[in-house]
Design an enzyme around this catalytic site. Structure first.
Site, PDB file in Angstrom:
ATOM      1  N   ASN A  12       4.451  -2.367   0.404  1.00 63.18           N
ATOM      2  CA  ASN A  12       3.083  -3.166  -0.525  1.00 63.18           C
ATOM      3  C   ASN A  12       2.539  -4.084   0.786  1.00 63.18           C
ATOM      4  OD1 ASN A  12       1.717  -5.221  -1.839  1.00 63.18           O
ATOM      5  ND2 ASN A  12       3.677  -6.308  -2.807  1.00 63.18           N
ATOM      6  N   LYS A  14      -0.099  -5.997   0.599  1.00 64.76           N
ATOM      7  CA  LYS A  14      -0.513  -7.197   0.143  1.00 64.76           C
ATOM      8  C   LYS A  14      -1.831  -7.431   0.707  1.00 64.76           C
ATOM      9  CE  LYS A  14       4.251  -8.893  -0.294  1.00 64.76           C
ATOM     10  NZ  LYS A  14       5.162 -10.082  -0.352  1.00 64.76           N
ATOM     11  N   HIS A  98       4.354  -8.824  -9.893  1.00 64.11           N
ATOM     12  CA  HIS A  98       4.923  -9.275  -8.612  1.00 64.11           C
ATOM     13  C   HIS A  98       4.870 -10.921  -8.748  1.00 64.11           C
ATOM     14  CE1 HIS A  98       5.354 -10.251  -4.264  1.00 64.11           C
ATOM     15  NE2 HIS A  98       5.788  -8.957  -4.084  1.00 64.11           N
ATOM     16  N   GLU A 100       4.209 -12.987  -6.767  1.00 63.02           N
ATOM     17  CA  GLU A 100       2.747 -13.670  -6.116  1.00 63.02           C
ATOM     18  C   GLU A 100       1.745 -13.533  -7.354  1.00 63.02           C
ATOM     19  OE1 GLU A 100       2.793 -11.517  -2.717  1.00 63.02           O
ATOM     20  OE2 GLU A 100       4.560 -12.341  -1.861  1.00 63.02           O
ATOM     21  N   GLU A 170      13.134  -8.439  -6.947  1.00 61.96           N
ATOM     22  CA  GLU A 170      12.666  -8.953  -5.920  1.00 61.96           C
ATOM     23  C   GLU A 170      12.954 -10.332  -6.210  1.00 61.96           C
ATOM     24  OE1 GLU A 170       9.638  -6.573  -3.713  1.00 61.96           O
ATOM     25  OE2 GLU A 170       8.489  -8.001  -5.089  1.00 61.96           O
ATOM     26  N   GLY A 176       9.333 -12.710   2.079  1.00 66.58           N
ATOM     27  CA  GLY A 176       8.594 -13.147   3.011  1.00 66.58           C
ATOM     28  C   GLY A 176       9.396 -14.338   3.843  1.00 66.58           C
ATOM     29  N   SER A 216      12.260  -9.276   2.063  1.00 69.96           N
ATOM     30  CA  SER A 216      12.848  -9.220   3.398  1.00 69.96           C
ATOM     31  C   SER A 216      13.905  -8.148   3.918  1.00 69.96           C
ATOM     32  CB  SER A 216      13.422 -10.509   3.924  1.00 69.96           C
ATOM     33  OG  SER A 216      12.617 -11.626   3.819  1.00 69.96           O
ATOM     34  N   GLY A 237       7.604  -5.576   2.044  1.00 74.41           N
ATOM     35  CA  GLY A 237       6.216  -6.367   2.380  1.00 74.41           C
ATOM     36  C   GLY A 237       5.865  -6.166   3.693  1.00 74.41           C
ATOM     37  N   GLY A 238       6.444  -7.231   4.341  1.00 71.91           N
ATOM     38  CA  GLY A 238       6.145  -7.559   5.826  1.00 71.91           C
ATOM     39  C   GLY A 238       6.406  -6.223   6.849  1.00 71.91           C
TER      40      GLY A 238
END
Ligand code: 13P
Length: 256
Positions: A12, A14, A98, A100, A170, A176, A216, A237-238
């Site tokens: 993802n 983002k 999600h 977010e 999640e 994050g 993470s 993610g990251g």
């Protein structure tokens, strides 16, 4: 023994990468990917979908995903993206619910449920995210909280439709933050989620339900997480923004 569930790693991205950075990232992932049966998904921003789709085209285990969509078919919804638009650029999966989206854009369980139905009606696959905030975890109510998210958005689906969905657990406190759920915490929640599915749709459907872990997840912890019996892969993610890290995660499943 035949595996009951597919294994998947979805990136993802983002709201990251411009068009050229997105192109480079997708090209690197494709170049470094070793043949395997792991389903690899990339969810770039909308503006990159067509191009990333062209880059991954023809690789049978690689697909593109959208990070959101609108629940209506078409019309005066300035700034929104419809199911038909996503279909027309070859999108296979849509990430929905999600945290977010829930937190910053006020998406409710009910709205997410509508989006899930719209995505299914459009022949695409929802990747439905659930997970608890820190205070809920600290109060020990995480299983009930996630059970409610599933019930409120998904459990009015027919078994046939429900079977098409991918779930992603999640925990919000792990997204994050560099603070990942321990393998034991992830396993406990994935099992709890599978039990909810079993209660609603029966043993067979629950055993076939793909449940990804997100929060993470990195090359340094993916192996332990993916070794858990009820963890079928990751929503990243990251670490999905660095091709080497993403590929290392894709290669983190235990040997058969
Ligand atoms: P991070 O991997 O950056 O924690 O993000 C997880 C996530 O939100 C994936 O959807």
């Amino acid at each position: 023994m035949q595996r009951q569930r597919i294994r998947m790693v979805a990136g993802n991205w983002k709201m990251n990468t411009d068009y050229e950075q997105g192109r480079d990232l997708a090209q690197e992932v494709v170049r470094k990917l070793q043949p395997s049966d792991v389903h690899v998904v990339m969810a770039p921003p909308f503006t990159h979908l067509k191009n990333v789709g062209n880059i991954t085209n023809g690789i049978s285990n690689v697909s593109i995903a959208a990070q959101n969509c609108h629940e209506q078919t078409a019309g005066a919804y300035t700034g929104e993206i419809s199911i038909a638009m996503l279909q027309s650029v070859g999108v296979k999966y849509v990430i929905l619910g999600h945290s977010e989206r829930r937190q910053y854009f006020g998406e409710s369980d009910e709205l997410i449920g509508k989006k899930v139905k719209a995505v299914l009606a459009g022949g695409m696959v929802p990747i439905f995210c659930c997970g608890e905030p820190l205070e809920v975890r600290e109060a020990g109510n995480h299983e009930a909280y996630v059970a409610d998210q599933l019930k409120n958005s998904l459990f009015d689906l027919s078994e046939e439709d429900f079977k098409k969905i991918i779930l992603a657990y999640e925990p919000i406190w792990a997204i994050g933050t560099g603070k990942t759920a321990s393998p034991e915490q992830a396993q406990e929640m994935h099992k709890a989620i599978r039990t909810q599915v079993q209660k609603k749709y029966g043993e067979d459907t629950s055993m076939r339900q793909v449940i990804l872990y997100g929060g993470s997840c990195k090359p340094g912890n993916a192996k332990e997480l993916f070794a858990q019996a009820d963890v079928d892969g990751g929503l990243i993610g990251g670490a999905s923004l660095k091709s080497d890290d993403f590929i290392a995660i894709v290669e983190s499943f235990p040997e058969d």
